[in-house]
Enzyme design. Structure first.
Site, mmCIF file in Angstrom:
data_model
loop_
_atom_site.group_PDB
_atom_site.id
_atom_site.type_symbol
_atom_site.label_atom_id
_atom_site.label_comp_id
_atom_site.label_asym_id
_atom_site.label_seq_id
_atom_site.Cartn_x
_atom_site.Cartn_y
_atom_site.Cartn_z
ATOM 1 N N PRO A 9 0.880 -1.184 -0.179
ATOM 2 C CA PRO A 9 0.093 -0.088 -0.011
ATOM 3 C C PRO A 9 0.714 1.019 0.173
ATOM 4 O O PRO A 9 1.818 1.567 1.199
ATOM 5 C CB PRO A 9 -0.957 0.191 1.000
ATOM 6 N N ASN A 10 0.489 2.168 -0.584
ATOM 7 C CA ASN A 10 0.809 3.417 -0.821
ATOM 8 C C ASN A 10 1.968 4.056 -1.465
ATOM 9 O O ASN A 10 2.589 4.570 -2.146
ATOM 10 C CB ASN A 10 1.499 3.812 0.206
ATOM 11 N N ARG A 17 4.349 11.034 -2.425
ATOM 12 C CA ARG A 17 4.870 11.021 -0.846
ATOM 13 C C ARG A 17 6.027 11.112 0.153
ATOM 14 O O ARG A 17 6.881 11.140 -1.000
ATOM 15 C CB ARG A 17 4.153 10.008 -0.089
ATOM 16 N N TYR A 22 11.286 8.675 1.522
ATOM 17 C CA TYR A 22 11.165 8.259 0.028
ATOM 18 C C TYR A 22 11.932 8.515 -0.791
ATOM 19 O O TYR A 22 12.276 7.937 -1.960
ATOM 20 C CB TYR A 22 9.672 7.524 -0.034
ATOM 21 N N ASN A 73 7.929 -5.524 -1.412
ATOM 22 C CA ASN A 73 7.683 -4.359 -0.155
ATOM 23 C C ASN A 73 6.526 -4.558 0.262
ATOM 24 O O ASN A 73 5.856 -3.937 -0.201
ATOM 25 C CB ASN A 73 8.220 -3.401 -0.772
ATOM 26 N N ALA A 76 3.656 -1.092 4.944
ATOM 27 C CA ALA A 76 2.879 -0.749 6.414
ATOM 28 C C ALA A 76 2.492 -2.388 6.307
ATOM 29 O O ALA A 76 2.460 -2.454 7.570
ATOM 30 C CB ALA A 76 1.871 0.535 6.358
ATOM 31 N N GLU A 97 12.639 -9.138 1.173
ATOM 32 C CA GLU A 97 11.687 -8.284 1.589
ATOM 33 C C GLU A 97 12.477 -6.848 2.071
ATOM 34 O O GLU A 97 14.121 -6.849 2.055
ATOM 35 C CB GLU A 97 12.129 -8.756 3.059
ATOM 36 N N HIS A 99 13.144 -2.375 2.439
ATOM 37 C CA HIS A 99 12.277 -0.904 2.601
ATOM 38 C C HIS A 99 13.292 -0.134 1.719
ATOM 39 O O HIS A 99 13.803 0.232 1.884
ATOM 40 C CB HIS A 99 11.986 -0.992 4.352
ATOM 41 N N ARG A 106 13.722 4.643 12.389
ATOM 42 C CA ARG A 106 12.588 5.287 12.546
ATOM 43 C C ARG A 106 11.392 4.757 13.776
ATOM 44 O O ARG A 106 11.662 4.404 14.778
ATOM 45 C CB ARG A 106 10.916 5.449 10.904
#
Ligand code: DQA
Length: 164
Positions: A9-10, A17, A22, A73, A76, A97, A99, A106
Site C-alpha cells: 500500500p501507498n 508521498r 522516500y 515490499n 505498512a 523483503e 524497504h 524510524r
C-alpha cells in the site's frame, strides 16, 4: 527464471508521498530499472502493486508453480499482516523483503517486521537502490537452489544406475 515483484500500500504514491523519506523516484521508474537489469540477466519479471492486503495474499498464492523468486515490499503491512506472512510461508518460494527507508531508524512500530522471518533476507534503508540489491540477491538465491537441485538429481540418477 521468473521473478515477481510485489509492492504494498501507498507505494503507488512514490514520488509524491513524503519525499524527505522516500525520495523523488516514482514506482514506474524503479520498475523500469529493474526490468532493464532483468533483461540483462535473462530473467522474466512481473510487477504487482496493491493497496489491499487480500489482493497481496492472492498474488502471492498465484506465484505457486509460476515464480522462482519474489521481491516484496509489504509497506505498512510489514508491521501488521499475519496473512501476508502466512502466504509467504505457505508457498515456499524464496522471497526477499525490501524497504526504501531504514525502518529500524524510524518510529518504534516500524521496527518489527512480521514478514521478514519467513523471507530469505531483508534489505532496508538504501532507497530505490535496495530493489537493485534485491534483484542481485534473488537471482543468486535462485541460481544456488537450481544448482543444488541439479546436483541432487545427478546423485539420484547415479544411485539408480548403480542399483540396476
Ligand atoms: C516502507 C516502510 C513502511 O514502514 C511504510 O509503511 C511504507 C514504506 C519502505 O519502503 O520504507 O509504506 O515499506
Amino acid at each position: 527464471m521468473k521473478v515477481v515483484v510485489i509492492q504494498g500500500p501507498n507505494l503507488n504514491m512514490l514520488g509524491v508521498r513524503e519525499q524527505n523519506i522516500y525520495g523523488p523516484m516514482k514506482l514506474d521508474d524503479i520498475h523500469a530499472q529493474m526490468e532493464e537489469y532483468a533483461k540483462q540477466n535473462g530473467v522474466e519479471i512481473e510487477f504487482f502493486q496493491s493497496n489491499l492486503e487480500g489482493e497481496i495474499v492472492d498474488r502471492l498464492q498465484e506465484c505457486l508453480g509460476d515464480a522462482d523468486g519474489i521481491i516484496i515490499n509489504p509497506a505498512a503491512y510489514t508491521h501488521t499482516s499475519i496473512a501476508i506472512r502466512d502466504a509467504i510461508a505457505a508457498i515456499q518460494i524464496p522471497t526477499v523483503e525490501v524497504h526504501l527507508s531504514n525502518i529500524h531508524q524510524r518510529e518504534e512500530f516500524r521496527h518489527t517486521s512480521l514478514t521478514a522471518p519467513v523471507c530469505a533476507g531483508q534489505i532496508v534503508g538504501f532507497g530505490p537502490f535496495g530493489y537493485h540489491l534485491a534483484m542481485m540477491s534473488i537471482i543468486q538465491i535462485i541460481r544456488e537452489i537450481t544448482a543444488m537441485r541439479e546436483a541432487q538429481a545427478g546423485q539420484q540418477a547415479q544411485v539408480a544406475l548403480q542399483e540396476n
